[in-house]
Design an enzyme around this catalytic site. Structure first.
Site, PDB file in Angstrom:
ATOM      1  N   GLU A  90       0.830  -1.218   0.000  1.00 11.34           N
ATOM      2  CA  GLU A  90       0.000   0.000   0.000  1.00 11.34           C
ATOM      3  C   GLU A  90       0.857   1.258   0.000  1.00 11.34           C
ATOM      4  O   GLU A  90       0.385   2.344  -0.348  1.00 11.34           O
ATOM      5  CB  GLU A  90      -0.948  -0.003   1.219  1.00 11.34           C
ATOM      6  CG  GLU A  90      -0.283   0.017   2.602  1.00 11.34           C
ATOM      7  CD  GLU A  90       0.169  -1.369   3.082  1.00 11.34           C
ATOM      8  OE1 GLU A  90       0.199  -2.311   2.274  1.00 11.34           O
ATOM      9  OE2 GLU A  90       0.501  -1.486   4.284  1.00 11.34           O
ATOM     10  N   THR A  94       4.327 -11.424   8.267  1.00 14.59           N
ATOM     11  CA  THR A  94       3.134 -11.413   7.398  1.00 14.59           C
ATOM     12  C   THR A  94       3.046 -12.711   6.607  1.00 14.59           C
ATOM     13  O   THR A  94       1.941 -13.212   6.355  1.00 14.59           O
ATOM     14  CB  THR A  94       3.174 -10.213   6.432  1.00 14.59           C
ATOM     15  OG1 THR A  94       3.516  -9.046   7.166  1.00 14.59           O
ATOM     16  CG2 THR A  94       1.846 -10.010   5.760  1.00 14.59           C
ATOM     17  N   GLY A  95       4.192 -13.263   6.243  1.00 15.85           N
ATOM     18  CA  GLY A  95       4.200 -14.539   5.512  1.00 15.85           C
ATOM     19  C   GLY A  95       3.444 -15.619   6.273  1.00 15.85           C
ATOM     20  O   GLY A  95       2.700 -16.405   5.688  1.00 15.85           O
ATOM     21  N   GLU A 120       8.421 -15.837  -0.359  1.00 16.75           N
ATOM     22  CA  GLU A 120       9.762 -15.246  -0.522  1.00 16.75           C
ATOM     23  C   GLU A 120       9.906 -14.238   0.614  1.00 16.75           C
ATOM     24  O   GLU A 120       9.366 -13.132   0.543  1.00 16.75           O
ATOM     25  CB  GLU A 120       9.874 -14.527  -1.886  1.00 16.75           C
ATOM     26  CG  GLU A 120       9.731 -15.429  -3.105  1.00 16.75           C
ATOM     27  CD  GLU A 120      10.993 -16.219  -3.414  1.00 16.75           C
ATOM     28  OE1 GLU A 120      11.977 -16.132  -2.656  1.00 16.75           O
ATOM     29  OE2 GLU A 120      10.980 -16.943  -4.438  1.00 16.75           O
ATOM     30  N   CYS A 158      16.306  -8.079   0.603  1.00 16.36           N
ATOM     31  CA  CYS A 158      16.149  -9.346   1.333  1.00 16.36           C
ATOM     32  C   CYS A 158      17.465 -10.094   1.432  1.00 16.36           C
ATOM     33  O   CYS A 158      17.703 -10.800   2.399  1.00 16.36           O
ATOM     34  CB  CYS A 158      15.079 -10.192   0.664  1.00 16.36           C
ATOM     35  SG  CYS A 158      15.368 -10.490  -1.074  1.00 16.36           S
TER      36      CYS A 158
END
Ligand code: NAD
Length: 502
Positions: free
Chosen positions: A192, A246-247, A264, A298
């Site tokens: 967002e 969140t994964g 990922e 990452c």
């Protein structure tokens, strides 16, 4: 209106976008109607705009549009034509590279030179997967019964992709290209905080010939639009790029609906420097590994493991090098490192540096930083054990922890002493050692005398808290298709009784 906002709106207008971020549903730019979301320019901390979350209703419309359009794309257009459309998209991205890079630089706060490279990589992704569109062959398997048994790789249907804010257009291209090359429809929800370049990319693709509705973009929040899309009956797989926290939520929501996932996630990668390495190269590599993209990568080399005998010398070299890194306006060609992309991440990085101080770290950093934006200077943490929080938790900022090691076995033990498994690197002149380290370090990607080299043709992904499944290369083709096994009985009399399925 400030000059920067003029530049942003000029770039958006060049790509046919309105002033506020809008979702792209079935080819229509569409306003959301749920909670307000404000975008902040991380270089000035000024508000860019406020727009409304796409919410549950637009998620439903997006999934329906993708479902309908996918049938036309997969069944009524030849694979060669699909590949041709993707080549046209690749060219369209190159033609509009500059406005795309400008939007990314302002909204994500990423240096324009990095944004240009990432946009070019997106064009490369569409060209690469365009080539695969008509080359997805099955196999003929010599089963012992004498049946003709062959496999076909079929698209899944609609896939839902969720992406983070650190490399928005790159991640969008990375996931959309293999998904459509294999005949799927897509709903994508960018962060967002950085939705605009994903909308711009898909709009460009539609202008280049992509059927409207095949790829739909939801500008909005995870718990509303994201959750609704995960639950929609048309969605057959969820591909999530983001944080481990969140994964877990996304994987649970997908599992509750019996849908598979690719995750990922984050990393805490070890960049290992042996005394026999070319130290100048290793030092440049160590800087690029952690400070490029302000560490918001990452695969960032956030744990620098240095052999004891050269530790102090190497850390000194690094400190001198990092003090020369050019921090500044993302729109300036000379800027090497921009601000942290958003306030939440800035607070997290600041908190982690505070934690390092409390845990006894010696900190090297330049004192003067421009606080009119979310800037954090390149920071080196010393005298911390590998078990300390700043060496174990993902900081996702320009902060590296240097840790000494004695020998190969010690380096391997330290490198693997983490809950992540995304990437790693070794710097050494000994080829045998390089191979031993590549085998022993737990990582989906491992570099030897290099860092951050990636290509769309080579698989990418992690294990443990770094996720599961693979993106890029032919692995992505497998993730976005399923195998069907077809049996044809050519015997003169039927052999149904011989069939055996437990
Ligand atoms: P994040 O997990 O906060 O958000 C990622 C996405 O998930 C956003 O689009 C967000 O809106 C969405 N989301 C949030 N809550 C959700 C919910 N309940 N349901 C569905 N979607 C939801 O991550 P971030 O802060 O945007 O990105 C940084 C993280 O991403 C870091 O951990 C980084 O390592 C990771 N990352 C991983 C890779 C990789 O390829 N492994 C690449 C880039 C970034």
């Amino acid at each position: 209106m400030s000059d920067r906002m003029h530049v942003l709106q000029g770039a958006m207008a060049q790509l046919g976008l309105n002033r506020l971020p809008q979702s792209l549903i079935n080819g229509q730019l569409t306003d959301g109607s749920s909670t307000d979301i404000t975008l902040i320019d991380p270089y000035t901390k000024a508000s860019i705009c406020t727009y409304a979350d796409a919410g549950v209703e637009l998620a439903r419309l997006a999934c329906n549009a993708a479902k309908e359009s996918q049938v036309v794309w997969a069944k009524h257009m030849s694979a060669a034509v699909r590949g041709q459309v993707m080549q046209d998209i690749s060219r369209a991205v190159l033609d509009q590279a500059e406005p795309l890079a400008i939007i990314e630089a302002i909204i994500a706060g990423k240096p324009i030179r990095d944004c240009r490279v990432e946009v070019a990589k997106v064009a490369e992704m569409f060209a690469y997967y365009a080539g695969w569109a008509d080359k997805l062959h099955g196999e003929v398997i010599p089963v012992p019964s004498g049946h003709l048994n062959y496999t076909q790789r079929e698209p899944l249907g609609v896939v839902f992709q969720i992406t983070p804010w650190n490399a928005p257009i790159f991640t969008a291209g990375w996931q959309i290209a293999p998904a459509i090359a294999t005949g799927n429809g897509v709903v994508i929800k960018p962060s967002e905080l950085t939705p605009v370049t994903t909308v711009a990319l898909v709009k460009l693709a539609e202008d280049a010939g992509l059927p409207k509705g095949l790829v739909n973009v939801l500008c909005g929040l995870g718990p509303t639009a994201g959750q609704a899309a995960i639950e929609h009956e048309a969605v057959r797989k969820v591909v999530f790029v983001g944080s481990p926290q969140t994964g877990r939520l996304v994987a649970s929501a997908a599992a509750a609906n019996l849908k598979p996932c690719v995750l990922e996630l984050g990393g805490k990668s070890a960049n290992i420097v042996f005394a026999d390495a070319n130290l100048e190269h290793a030092c440049l590599g160590a800087q690029a590994a952690i400070f490029s993209a302000a560490g918001q990568s990452c695969v960032a080399g956030s744990r620098l493991l240095v052999q004891q005998s050269i530790h102090d010398q190497f850390v000194d070299m690094l400190a001198r090098g990092m003090d020369k890194i050019n921090l500044g306006d993302p729109l300036n060609d000379a800027t090497e490192v921009g601000p942290i992309s958003n306030a939440r991440q800035f607070d997290h990085v600041t908190r982690m540096i505070g934690l390092a101080k409390n845990e006894g770290a010696t900190i090297h950093s330049r004192p003067e930083v421009d606080d009119s934006g979310y800037f954090i200077a390149p920071t080196l943490l010393n005298n911390l054990p590998n078990s300390a929080s700043p060496a174990q938790q993902e900081i996702f900022g320009p902060v590296v922890t240097a840790i000494p090691f004695a020998d190969e076995a010690d380096a391997i033990a330290l490198a693997n002493d983490t809950h992540f498994g995304l990437a790693g690197a070794v710097w050494t002149a000994d080829v045998g050692r390089a191979h031993r380290m590549a085998e022993a370090v737990r990582a989906g990607t491992f570099w030897i005398n290099s860092y951050k080299a990636i290509h769309v043709s080579s698989p990418f992904g992690g294990s443990l808290n770094s996720g599961f499944g693979r993106s890029s290369g032919t692995d992505a083709l497998m993730e976005y298709t399923s195998a069907k096994s077809v049996w044809l009985d050519s015997a003169p009399t039927p052999r149904i009784a011989f069939g055996y399925v437990p």
